[in-house]
Design a protein around this motif. Structure first.
Motif, PDB file in Angstrom:
ATOM      1  N   ARG A   1       8.649  -3.307  -6.383  1.00  0.00           N
ATOM      2  CA  ARG A   1       7.651  -4.218  -6.965  1.00  0.00           C
ATOM      3  C   ARG A   1       8.318  -5.380  -7.702  1.00  0.00           C
TER       4      ARG A   1
ATOM      5  N   ARG B   1       0.829  -1.205   0.000  1.00  0.00           N
ATOM      6  CA  ARG B   1       0.000   0.000   0.000  1.00  0.00           C
ATOM      7  C   ARG B   1       0.867   1.261   0.000  1.00  0.00           C
TER       8      ARG B   1
ATOM      9  N   ASP C   1       1.987   1.722  -3.552  1.00  0.00           N
ATOM     10  CA  ASP C   1       0.907   2.256  -4.376  1.00  0.00           C
ATOM     11  C   ASP C   1       0.729   3.753  -4.145  1.00  0.00           C
TER      12      ASP C   1
END
Length: 335
Positions: A213, A161, A164
């Motif tokens: 990522r 999160r 993101d």
């Protein structure tokens, strides 16, 4: 029964030299190649990647030796040559922006500073910000990505999160706002050094989610491999598995993504300097030179062409080299 007409002749025993030759050829036939050697052989066959790597190496050497080179040329990046400027129009006298034997790439309008000297010193800022911000991003992205992929659960959810949120954050606007309120003195740094330090930290901080990522995805795949399960069954601890089993297998994607990240960081620094929130004058910067050249692109196009070509060559060289490394380290590559 009739005896054979000819007795079978015994074959001559091989000599010691022949046995040694056979043994040597057999050893060569089964000799393996390390992953590094295989990658290097692939990279050597990629002429574009080798060319990009050579250009990158030359850029680094030129940036490190910029004071020596400019001293040998007898030029200073901040020295004015107003005698070479047309007092009426403020542009360099002569053709091609004042190109001469003393000023190989011409001089700047208005003040007459040597463009070659400023391009060489501008390379130091661009490469410094590009490399160090990539190091910051790689350290943060590798550590947090491998933790998210290995532990999973709430750790993975929390880090994902955060990634993101950072990916959706307007990085450029934040840097502009932050630099505009930064003091001139901080942590023993002054002037342009403060802005360079802030750019390195902020660009690196907003860049780590991209590599994070990649590392997280690779870790999710690697943690289920047989050698990891075998290490667990033998009683290996989490730190051992992270640093001895997982991290060595993540080196290839980390190296590839780092080479891709550096040119992006160089472009970000050039954009910030172009917008006036990069290094402060008179410190040389490619983006700052492009910003100053806007007013003279018709009367003195060389002033805009030279730093633009420097940025183009640098970014292209890094991209070609990064593509070659990616292909060389790809185990599924056919070449």
């Amino acid at each position: 029964m009739t005896a054979p007409l000819h007795e079978p002749t015994a074959e001559a025993a091989p000599s010691a030299a022949e046995e040694a030759s056979v043994a040597t050829s057999g050893a060569k036939a089964v000799q393996g190649r390390s992953l590094g050697r295989i990658a290097w052989e692939r990279l050597k066959r990629d002429k574009l990647a080798l060319t990009g790597g050579i250009v990158v190496l030359l850029l680094v050497v030129v940036a490190l030796l910029a004071p020596v080179i400019t001293s040998l040329l007898g030029q200073d990046p901040n020295e004015y040559h107003e005698n070479l400027i047309d007092p009426l129009f403020g542009t360099p006298t002569g053709s091609l922006g004042g190109v001469s034997g003393d000023h190989l790439l011409g001089v700047e309008p208005v003040n007459g500073r040597d463009i070659l000297a400023r391009v060489l010193y501008g390379a130091r800022i661009s490469l410094l910000v590009g490399f160090l911000s990539a190091v910051v991003a790689v350290i943060l992205g590798t550590v947090l990505g491998i933790l998210a992929g290995f532990f999973g659960g709430w750790v993975d959810s929390l880090i994902s999160r955060v990634m993101d949120g950072l990916l959706a954050f307007p990085q450029l606007l934040f840097i502009i706002a932050l630099v505009s309120v930064m003091p001139n003195d901080m942590l023993g740094l002054t002037g342009s050094n403060v802005r360079v330090f802030v750019m390195i930290l902020v660009i690196g901080f907003f860049g780590w989610p991209y590599i994070g990522r990649v590392v997280r995805g690779q870790t999710l795949s690697l943690r289920e491999r047989e050698y990891v399960e075998a290490a667990r069954s033998l009683g290996a601890g989490r730190l051992y598995i992270l640093f001895k089993e997982l991290l060595p297998n993540l080196v290839a994607p980390i190296v590839v993504y780092t080479t891709m990240m550096i040119p992006t960081n160089i472009l970000t620094e050039a954009a910030l300097s172009f917008l006036g929130v990069g290094v402060k004058p008179p410190t040389a910067s490619w983006g700052q030179m492009l910003s100053s050249a806007i007013d003279y692109y018709e009367s003195d196009p060389m002033y805009m062409v030279v730093p633009g070509v420097a940025i183009f060559i640098t970014v292209l060289a890094f991209n070609l080299f990064g593509d070659g490394i990616r292909d060389a380290l790809d185990p599924k590559a056919s070449r």
